[in-house]
Design a protein around this motif. Structure first.
Motif, PDB file in Angstrom:
ATOM      1  N   PRO A 170       0.799  -1.231   0.000  1.00 53.62           N
ATOM      2  CA  PRO A 170       0.000   0.000   0.000  1.00 53.62           C
ATOM      3  C   PRO A 170       0.827   1.274   0.000  1.00 53.62           C
ATOM      4  CG  PRO A 170      -0.029  -1.003   2.163  1.00 53.62           C
ATOM      5  CD  PRO A 170       0.642  -1.980   1.253  1.00 53.62           C
ATOM      6  N   GLU A 171       2.038   1.196   0.528  1.00 50.13           N
ATOM      7  CA  GLU A 171       2.955   2.329   0.560  1.00 50.13           C
ATOM      8  C   GLU A 171       4.372   1.792   0.426  1.00 50.13           C
ATOM      9  OE1 GLU A 171       2.288   5.468   0.549  1.00 50.13           O
ATOM     10  OE2 GLU A 171       0.128   5.421   0.977  1.00 50.13           O
ATOM     11  N   PRO A 172       5.332   2.609  -0.038  1.00 49.76           N
ATOM     12  CA  PRO A 172       6.721   2.131  -0.124  1.00 49.76           C
ATOM     13  C   PRO A 172       7.226   1.619   1.220  1.00 49.76           C
ATOM     14  CG  PRO A 172       6.471   4.206  -1.297  1.00 49.76           C
ATOM     15  CD  PRO A 172       5.182   3.981  -0.561  1.00 49.76           C
ATOM     16  N   GLY A 173       7.805   0.426   1.201  1.00 48.37           N
ATOM     17  CA  GLY A 173       8.357  -0.152   2.408  1.00 48.37           C
ATOM     18  C   GLY A 173       7.364  -0.917   3.258  1.00 48.37           C
ATOM     19  N   VAL A 174       6.084  -0.909   2.875  1.00 50.21           N
ATOM     20  CA  VAL A 174       5.036  -1.537   3.682  1.00 50.21           C
ATOM     21  C   VAL A 174       4.455  -2.740   2.935  1.00 50.21           C
ATOM     22  CG1 VAL A 174       2.803  -1.231   4.816  1.00 50.21           C
ATOM     23  CG2 VAL A 174       4.456   0.668   4.749  1.00 50.21           C
ATOM     24  N   LEU A 175       4.371  -3.868   3.629  1.00 50.48           N
ATOM     25  CA  LEU A 175       3.729  -5.071   3.094  1.00 50.48           C
ATOM     26  C   LEU A 175       2.431  -5.292   3.865  1.00 50.48           C
ATOM     27  CD1 LEU A 175       3.677  -7.721   1.422  1.00 50.48           C
ATOM     28  CD2 LEU A 175       4.999  -8.783   3.290  1.00 50.48           C
ATOM     29  N   LEU A 176       1.326  -5.384   3.144  1.00 53.13           N
ATOM     30  CA  LEU A 176       0.022  -5.644   3.747  1.00 53.13           C
ATOM     31  C   LEU A 176      -0.372  -7.084   3.464  1.00 53.13           C
ATOM     32  CD1 LEU A 176      -2.688  -4.844   5.070  1.00 53.13           C
ATOM     33  CD2 LEU A 176      -3.434  -4.033   2.808  1.00 53.13           C
ATOM     34  N   ASP A 179      13.875  -9.456   2.538  1.00 51.53           N
ATOM     35  CA  ASP A 179      13.595  -8.476   1.481  1.00 51.53           C
ATOM     36  C   ASP A 179      13.826  -7.065   2.021  1.00 51.53           C
ATOM     37  OD1 ASP A 179      12.616  -6.870  -0.530  1.00 51.53           O
ATOM     38  OD2 ASP A 179      10.722  -7.963  -0.761  1.00 51.53           O
ATOM     39  N   ASP A 180      14.871  -6.400   1.539  1.00 51.60           N
ATOM     40  CA  ASP A 180      15.193  -5.061   2.029  1.00 51.60           C
ATOM     41  C   ASP A 180      14.125  -4.032   1.676  1.00 51.60           C
ATOM     42  OD1 ASP A 180      17.536  -6.006   3.099  1.00 51.60           O
ATOM     43  OD2 ASP A 180      18.788  -5.381   1.397  1.00 51.60           O
ATOM     44  N   ASP A 181      13.275  -4.337   0.697  1.00 49.10           N
ATOM     45  CA  ASP A 181      12.209  -3.410   0.327  1.00 49.10           C
ATOM     46  C   ASP A 181      11.054  -3.423   1.323  1.00 49.10           C
ATOM     47  OD1 ASP A 181      13.541  -2.550  -1.949  1.00 49.10           O
ATOM     48  OD2 ASP A 181      12.616  -4.067  -3.236  1.00 49.10           O
ATOM     49  N   VAL A 182      11.000  -4.447   2.157  1.00 45.22           N
ATOM     50  CA  VAL A 182       9.949  -4.535   3.182  1.00 45.22           C
ATOM     51  C   VAL A 182      10.521  -4.043   4.505  1.00 45.22           C
ATOM     52  CG1 VAL A 182       8.420  -6.056   4.493  1.00 45.22           C
ATOM     53  CG2 VAL A 182       8.799  -6.468   2.050  1.00 45.22           C
ATOM     54  N   ARG A 183       9.933  -2.980   5.027  1.00 47.93           N
ATOM     55  CA  ARG A 183      10.424  -2.413   6.289  1.00 47.93           C
ATOM     56  C   ARG A 183       9.414  -2.545   7.422  1.00 47.93           C
ATOM     57  NH1 ARG A 183      14.061   2.950   5.157  1.00 47.93           N
ATOM     58  NH2 ARG A 183      15.476   2.028   3.625  1.00 47.93           N
ATOM     59  N   ALA A 184       8.154  -2.785   7.095  1.00 54.15           N
ATOM     60  CA  ALA A 184       7.121  -2.985   8.114  1.00 54.15           C
ATOM     61  C   ALA A 184       6.003  -3.812   7.485  1.00 54.15           C
ATOM     62  CB  ALA A 184       6.578  -1.661   8.626  1.00 54.15           C
ATOM     63  N   ASP A 226      -6.372   2.176   7.327  1.00 52.83           N
ATOM     64  CA  ASP A 226      -5.625   3.364   6.908  1.00 52.83           C
ATOM     65  C   ASP A 226      -4.710   3.852   8.027  1.00 52.83           C
ATOM     66  OD1 ASP A 226      -6.821   3.308   4.447  1.00 52.83           O
ATOM     67  OD2 ASP A 226      -8.212   4.955   4.833  1.00 52.83           O
ATOM     68  N   GLU A 227      -5.201   3.820   9.262  1.00 54.39           N
ATOM     69  CA  GLU A 227      -4.378   4.255  10.395  1.00 54.39           C
ATOM     70  C   GLU A 227      -3.204   3.316  10.597  1.00 54.39           C
ATOM     71  OE1 GLU A 227      -3.072   6.600  13.501  1.00 54.39           O
ATOM     72  OE2 GLU A 227      -4.685   7.026  12.063  1.00 54.39           O
ATOM     73  N   ALA A 228      -3.435   2.002  10.411  1.00 56.40           N
ATOM     74  CA  ALA A 228      -2.346   1.031  10.552  1.00 56.40           C
ATOM     75  C   ALA A 228      -1.294   1.233   9.467  1.00 56.40           C
ATOM     76  CB  ALA A 228      -2.907  -0.386  10.488  1.00 56.40           C
ATOM     77  N   ILE A 229      -1.736   1.487   8.247  1.00 59.12           N
ATOM     78  CA  ILE A 229      -0.801   1.723   7.147  1.00 59.12           C
ATOM     79  C   ILE A 229      -0.019   3.019   7.382  1.00 59.12           C
ATOM     80  CG2 ILE A 229      -0.640   2.261   4.680  1.00 59.12           C
ATOM     81  CD1 ILE A 229      -3.004   0.310   4.274  1.00 59.12           C
ATOM     82  N   ALA A 230      -0.684   4.025   7.939  1.00 61.16           N
ATOM     83  CA  ALA A 230       0.011   5.277   8.253  1.00 61.16           C
ATOM     84  C   ALA A 230       1.107   5.040   9.286  1.00 61.16           C
ATOM     85  CB  ALA A 230      -0.986   6.312   8.758  1.00 61.16           C
ATOM     86  N   THR A 264       3.948   3.278   7.593  1.00 57.23           N
ATOM     87  CA  THR A 264       4.687   4.206   6.731  1.00 57.23           C
ATOM     88  C   THR A 264       5.650   5.061   7.546  1.00 57.23           C
ATOM     89  OG1 THR A 264       2.812   4.276   5.188  1.00 57.23           O
ATOM     90  CG2 THR A 264       4.435   6.035   5.014  1.00 57.23           C
ATOM     91  N   GLN A 265       5.220   5.475   8.727  1.00 55.76           N
ATOM     92  CA  GLN A 265       6.115   6.241   9.609  1.00 55.76           C
ATOM     93  C   GLN A 265       7.326   5.402  10.011  1.00 55.76           C
ATOM     94  OE1 GLN A 265       3.247   7.259  12.669  1.00 55.76           O
ATOM     95  NE2 GLN A 265       3.180   9.382  11.977  1.00 55.76           N
TER      96      GLN A 265
END
Length: 260
Positions: free
Chosen positions: A11-17, A47-52, A188-192, A195-196
């Motif tokens: 859903p956002e860069p660095g985030v896997l849902l 995977d370095d592209d996944v940060r959270a 949306d709040e969880a993805i936010a 993302t932080q």
């Protein structure tokens, strides 16, 4: 598990849902689904592209209703024991996953759903959220080993000994939820939040999670010394000019070039 039972998206860069997609069973967790989650997280760890990672359930009725009782009913006593032992290891692996996990708890969370949420780094919910630790109803015990570090000893005794449902507003008040979407989307709040986290140094986030997990049960001085050791070694301290380049209005490395 079919591939469709565990959906994934960025859903956002660095985030896997990751989404449990079994709405007909209120996203009950079958053993194949839990194995699939473990396998996908194992890939994400490398995977370095996944940060959270954000985990949620399909629909607005449930995060997860717990383990799939229909599946368990079809097992022999020996198969049930084997499944239980495997699930214990899979839950431990989830807790020890080296990157941050966020449970987006929309709707009800029973049994194993609450186990996963409690073992996540952050839990996001809202007015529709409801947690229940159901084990005592069935003569069992769950989360005695970790829930008190999340919500305190008194609240833990209340939840585990009564098996009562805890609504979202109370869950937020006692610390079972770390963020509360009062009127907006829980997901949306969880993805936010994810993302932080993804915007921070991945090395720092990895070490923070590792330090917190290793520190439980240790004396305060040991935790203090362990953090200082990690800061001096694994996180490779940089010069003040490099670390605070944004504050000083310089690019990393510029200070060294000027001196040379």
């Amino acid at each position: 598990m079919t591939a469709a039972e565990l959906l994934e998206s960025p859903p956002e860069p660095g985030v896997l849902l990751l989404t449990f997609d079994r709405p007909a069973t209120l996203n009950a967790i079958s053993l194949p689904l839990q194995r699939g989650l473990d396998e996908r997280l194992d890939e994400a760890a490398r995977d370095d592209d996944v940060r959270a990672v954000v985990i949620t359930g399909a629909g607005d009725r449930a995060f997860s209703s717990g383990y799939d009782l229909g599946e368990l009913r079809g097992m022999s006593s020996e198969e049930q024991l084997e499944a239980m032992l495997e699930r214990e290891e899979l839950l431990w692996r989830y807790l020890r996953f080296p990157k941050p996990t966020i449970a987006a708890v929309q709707g009800v969370s029973y049994g194993a759903g609450t186990l996963l949420a409690a073992c996540s780094d952050l839990r996001v919910g809202g007015p529709s959220t409801s947690f229940t630790v159901t084990a005592a109803k069935y003569g069992g015990a769950n989360l005695t080993w970790i829930l008190d570090t999340v919500i305190g000893a008194g609240q833990t005794r209340d939840l585990l000994m009564t098996s009562r449902a805890v609504a979202g507003d109370e869950a937020y008040r006692i610390g079972l939820l770390t963020r509360y979407a009062d009127s907006g989307s829980v997901l949306d709040e969880a993805i936010a939040a994810a993302t932080q986290i993804a915007a921070q140094s991945p090395d720092a986030i990895r070490e923070i999670k590792s330090l917190l997990l290793a520190g439980q049960g240790s004396d305060l001085r040991s935790r203090y010394d362990r953090e200082n050791t990690v800061a001096r070694t694994a996180l490779r301290p940089r010069s003040i000019g490099e670390t605070f380049a944004g504050f000083f209005g310089t690019r990393p490395g510029a200070e060294r070039k000027e001196r040379s």
